[in-house]
Write a protein that holds these residues in place. Structure first.
Motif, short mmCIF file in Angstrom:
data_model
loop_
_atom_site.label_atom_id
_atom_site.label_comp_id
_atom_site.label_asym_id
_atom_site.label_seq_id
_atom_site.Cartn_x
_atom_site.Cartn_y
_atom_site.Cartn_z
N GLY A 184 140.28 27.75 17.53
CA GLY A 184 141.44 28.03 16.68
C GLY A 184 142.21 26.79 16.29
N CYS A 185 141.63 25.60 16.50
CA CYS A 185 142.31 24.34 16.14
C CYS A 185 142.00 24.01 14.67
CB CYS A 185 141.86 23.21 17.05
SG CYS A 185 142.16 23.48 18.80
N HIS A 383 148.20 43.80 11.00
CA HIS A 383 146.84 43.32 11.24
C HIS A 383 146.83 42.20 12.28
CE1 HIS A 383 142.70 42.24 10.49
NE2 HIS A 383 143.08 40.99 10.28
N LEU A 384 147.80 41.30 12.22
CA LEU A 384 147.88 40.24 13.23
C LEU A 384 148.08 40.82 14.63
CD1 LEU A 384 150.09 37.62 11.37
CD2 LEU A 384 147.69 37.35 12.01
N LEU A 385 148.89 41.85 14.71
CA LEU A 385 149.12 42.50 15.99
C LEU A 385 147.85 43.15 16.51
CD1 LEU A 385 151.61 42.95 17.82
CD2 LEU A 385 151.91 45.16 16.72
N GLU A 386 147.15 43.85 15.63
CA GLU A 386 145.89 44.50 16.00
C GLU A 386 144.83 43.46 16.34
OE1 GLU A 386 143.44 48.31 14.27
OE2 GLU A 386 144.05 46.76 12.86
N SER A 387 144.81 42.36 15.59
CA SER A 387 143.84 41.29 15.84
C SER A 387 144.06 40.65 17.20
CB SER A 387 143.94 40.23 14.75
OG SER A 387 143.64 40.76 13.49
N SER A 398 142.00 32.11 22.80
CA SER A 398 142.65 31.10 21.96
C SER A 398 142.99 31.68 20.59
CB SER A 398 141.73 29.89 21.79
OG SER A 398 141.46 29.29 23.04
N GLN A 399 142.06 32.44 20.02
CA GLN A 399 142.32 33.05 18.72
C GLN A 399 143.37 34.14 18.81
OE1 GLN A 399 138.21 34.05 17.94
NE2 GLN A 399 137.99 32.38 16.50
N ALA A 400 143.40 34.85 19.93
CA ALA A 400 144.45 35.86 20.13
C ALA A 400 145.82 35.20 20.22
CB ALA A 400 144.17 36.66 21.40
N ALA A 401 145.89 34.06 20.91
CA ALA A 401 147.16 33.34 20.99
C ALA A 401 147.59 32.82 19.62
CB ALA A 401 147.03 32.17 21.98
N ALA A 402 146.61 32.39 18.81
CA ALA A 402 146.93 31.91 17.46
C ALA A 402 147.48 33.05 16.59
CB ALA A 402 145.69 31.31 16.81
N ALA A 403 146.88 34.24 16.72
CA ALA A 403 147.36 35.39 15.96
C ALA A 403 148.79 35.76 16.36
CB ALA A 403 146.42 36.58 16.15
N LEU A 404 149.07 35.74 17.66
CA LEU A 404 150.42 36.05 18.12
C LEU A 404 151.43 34.99 17.68
CD1 LEU A 404 149.91 37.47 21.73
CD2 LEU A 404 150.74 38.68 19.72
N HIS A 405 150.99 33.73 17.68
CA HIS A 405 151.90 32.67 17.24
C HIS A 405 152.23 32.84 15.76
CE1 HIS A 405 153.79 28.74 17.06
NE2 HIS A 405 153.05 28.47 15.99
N GLU A 406 151.21 33.13 14.95
CA GLU A 406 151.46 33.36 13.53
C GLU A 406 152.38 34.56 13.33
OE1 GLU A 406 148.91 34.11 9.40
OE2 GLU A 406 147.88 33.63 11.28
N LEU A 407 152.17 35.59 14.14
CA LEU A 407 153.03 36.77 14.06
C LEU A 407 154.46 36.43 14.44
CD1 LEU A 407 153.23 39.88 13.70
CD2 LEU A 407 152.67 40.07 16.12
#
Length: 689
Positions: A184-185, A383-387, A398-407
């Motif tokens: 996710g970098c 969608h970010l929450l579901e992702s 890592s990708q889950a943390a990125a989705a939560l950060h974007e959210l």
């Protein structure tokens, strides 16, 4: 005639025997003297992975005189043995998750990288790719193989007809790019790609490098990115899978954003033709690639529907197979109704992929970008929450943390139906930050009691404290699990999410109470407790003896006896109080477990199998207790009978004579009631037993 027939049969048997003798002495399995490893490698290139494994097995039998891979290779060379390399290439493309561990038997960087990628440990793979790049640069410097650029890359111009050795030299750099993307970098990946492309002639004609760059571009929304078109340099046949899909997808998304109809349909059509051709040419053994191609076709289908939504008037119906039509001058922000088809299809894909993240994650990233282009901010947040939840369950932390950060960066300006806090707690827990997750959950439970996510937060805190055994059982029950049940029941909504939440809270309360009940039962049956009971009995006998002596003793002796009697009475009173408290707690935990299991069965069906088996086990093992029988009668009245059908044989086998049982509400009475209810509701499943 009979003699002639006999002689004919005899001659045929002799010929067959001689042929069998000849075939057993053949050196080659398939008559032809061929190099099995060369054939196996060709099979991998063609996508016939099982055929490749078979020819490697023939080579091993021929080379090692048995079906073995040979001794482990611990040489200083970083390359894997030829047969191991072919086997790894084949096994990683088929659904054999455990075979790789039996094949790789060395400590080399290349073998460790394959294992880490297979396990999805991309962070560690990134480190090993870095070591591999540094090792290659050091070898080139030591061997004076050519001038090096200031950045450590060999300054050699690579033409389109690049040799296999040169392709292998590029592999660690592309592995670094893949690892950065999976971790996710994206910003680091973008800078790294720019660094690689800044050296002219390095990766200019590498199709995999081009594919990775275009994929990173559309994932990050870099719509100004472009590379020189390489034409038809890519291989034909099944290897079309390393073709122009990501380049075409980037172009289609750019055209969708800007409203370029001609470019959109041209790239969409070309990409569909390329994918269909690749599937038609694919080997029947390469199902992994076929599944991936189907997902890509679904992405293109959603892309066509999105064009109809964004650039057609709102009164027109959605066309799944679009053609060039007149568009409106301004893009349309879609309504909930217009997105219903896309949302329904996404839910279906999410269910069918069953957390197969290699297939699901690209579609998930595409849907996020698509919703952002369509300016659907509310749906993007959902969608970010579901992702985040799906990626966590698929161990893409890592990708889950990125989705939560974007959210989190967008949530201050939006109102969404569901809070990300429970997902953040689960992610912290999955990352191993147990104390932080528990402390954050405690803070949320103390400050956001009115939130609709309160039942989940209380339930998670209670569950994690129970698992870590970091708090008193009474605190866990009274402060977390019971309030979770109360909060969930106070939310009198009938939607699926609320019902599932109630079922979860009741199950976790019952499960924890059941675990406490079992621990108390084990304690009461332990040798230590039995020894304590014997000691209490001995003290009781000693107390009775002292009381008798007190009556016949002299005045001076009475004082001593009185002191001893008071001490024994105090000790016995404390022992009885402790024993009674233990028995009361055990009965309370049993009652909580039985009631929780009953409510779980009444409310939903998520835990039916686990709950029914445990509940019936408790009924059978504690059939003499009145509170158990009462709960059994209530459960039979309230719970639907089909949930007990899997255990109808065991239930029916416990039936006996009701005449021998005492009282109206006894075990046999409750058991017969359950069997009657099952027989009336499900006669074909019950009467047969």
């Amino acid at each position: 005639i009979g003699v002639m027939q006999f002689n004919g049969r005899y001659s045929k048997d002799v010929v067959a025997t001689s042929n069998a003798t000849m075939t057993t002495s053949w050196d080659k399995v398939y008559w032809l003297s061929v190099d099995y490893l060369r054939v196996a490698k060709s099979a991998v290139i063609c996508g016939s992975y099982f055929t490749s494994v078979m020819y490697v097995e023939h080579w091993c039998e021929e080379h090692y005189k048995s079906l073995t891979l040979g001794s482990p290779d611990f040489s200083h060379l970083e390359t894997l043995p030829r047969h191991i390399e072919i086997l790894v290439s084949a096994v990683t493309q088929i659904n054999e998750p455990d075979s790789l561990y039996g094949i790789i038997q060395s400590h080399k960087l290349s073998s460790q990288i394959v294992t880490l990628e297979h396990e999805g440990n991309w962070s560690k793979a990134l480190e090993y790719y870095e070591l591999q790049v540094r090792s290659d640069v050091m070898l080139q410097m030591d061997g004076n193989s050519g001038a090096l650029s200031p950045h450590g890359l060999p300054s050699v111009h690579l033409s389109p007809s690049t040799s296999e050795n040169e392709m292998m030299q590029r592999k660690p750099y592309k592995g670094l790019m893949r690892s950065l993307q999976q971790v996710g970098c994206m910003h680091v990946l973008d800078m790294y790609c720019k660094g690689l492309t800044s050296w002219k002639g390095q990766f200019q004609h590498d199709p995999e490098f081009t594919k990775l760059q275009y994929e990173a571009a559309w994932r990050t929304g870099n719509w100004d990115f472009s590379l020189p078109y390489l034409g038809a340099n890519f291989p034909s046949g099944q290897n079309i899978k390393s073709g122009h899909f990501h380049e075409n997808l980037h172009s289609c998304l750019t055209a969708l954003r800007e409203g370029d109809s001609e470019e959109f349909y041209r790239k969409l059509k070309h990409s569909k033709q390329e994918l269909v051709l690749s599937v038609a040419c694919a080997s029947e053994e390469s199902t992994e690639y076929i599944y991936s191609a189907i997902v890509k076709l679904q992405i293109l289908c959603h892309l066509g529907v999105a064009w109809d939504i964004r650039w057609k008037s709102s009164g027109e119906s959605i066309n799944i197979y679009p053609e060039k039509q007149k568009i409106v001058s301004e893009p349309v922000i879609p309504t909930v109704g217009q997105l219903s088809w896309l949302n329904t299809e996404w839910s279906s894909i999410l269910k069918r992929t069953q957390l197969h993240m290699n297939l699901l994650e690209p579609f998930m990233a595409f849907r996020r970008v698509l919703l952002q282009i369509l300016s659907c901010k509310d749906f993007t947040m959902q969608h970010l929450l579901e992702s985040a939840s799906t990626l966590r369950k698929g161990f893409r932390l890592s990708q889950a943390a990125a989705a939560l950060h974007e959210l989190k960066c967008s949530i201050f300006h939006m109102i969404i139906e569901q809070s990300p806090l429970p997902h953040l707690l689960n992610l912290l827990r999955a990352q191993g930050q147990h104390e932080m997750a528990i402390n954050l959950a405690k803070y949320i439970s103390e400050n956001y009691e009115s939130n609709e996510e309160a039942p989940d937060v209380y339930r998670l805190v209670g569950k994690w404290l129970a698992e870590s055994r970091s708090s008193n059982s009474r605190i866990i029950l009274e402060n977390y699990l019971k309030p979770a049940v109360s909060f969930s029941e106070d939310q009198r909504t009938t939607d699926k999410k609320s019902i599932e939440r109630q079922c979860q809270t009741h199950f976790h309360l019952a499960h924890y109470a059941d675990a406490l009940f079992k621990s108390y039962e084990e304690r009461l049956a332990s040798n230590e407790w039995q020894a304590a009971m014997r000691l209490r009995k001995h003290k009781t006998i000693e107390l009775e003896a002292l009381i008798k002596r007190l009556k016949s003793s002299t005045k001076g002796e009475k004082t001593d006896y009185s002191i001893k009697i008071q001490e024994l009475q105090k000790q016995l009173a404390m022992d009885r109080e402790e024993a009674q408290k233990l028995l009361d707690d055990r009965d309370n935990f049993l009652g909580l477990a039985l009631e929780g299991y009953k409510r779980c069965l009444v409310i939903g069906d998520k835990y039916d199998v686990r709950v029914v088996f445990r509940l019936v086990s408790l009924w059978f093992s504690l059939s003499s207790r009145q509170n158990v029988i009462k709960n059994m009668v209530d459960t039979i009245d309230e719970v639907q009978s089909y949930k007990f059908i899997p255990l109808v044989y065991q239930i029916a086998s416990r039936m006996g004579s009701t005449k021998d049982a005492l009282g109206l509400h006894n075990f046999q009475f409750a058991l017969v009631s359950l069997v009657k209810k099952m027989a009336i509701d499900h006669p074909y499943h019950t009467i047969f037993q």
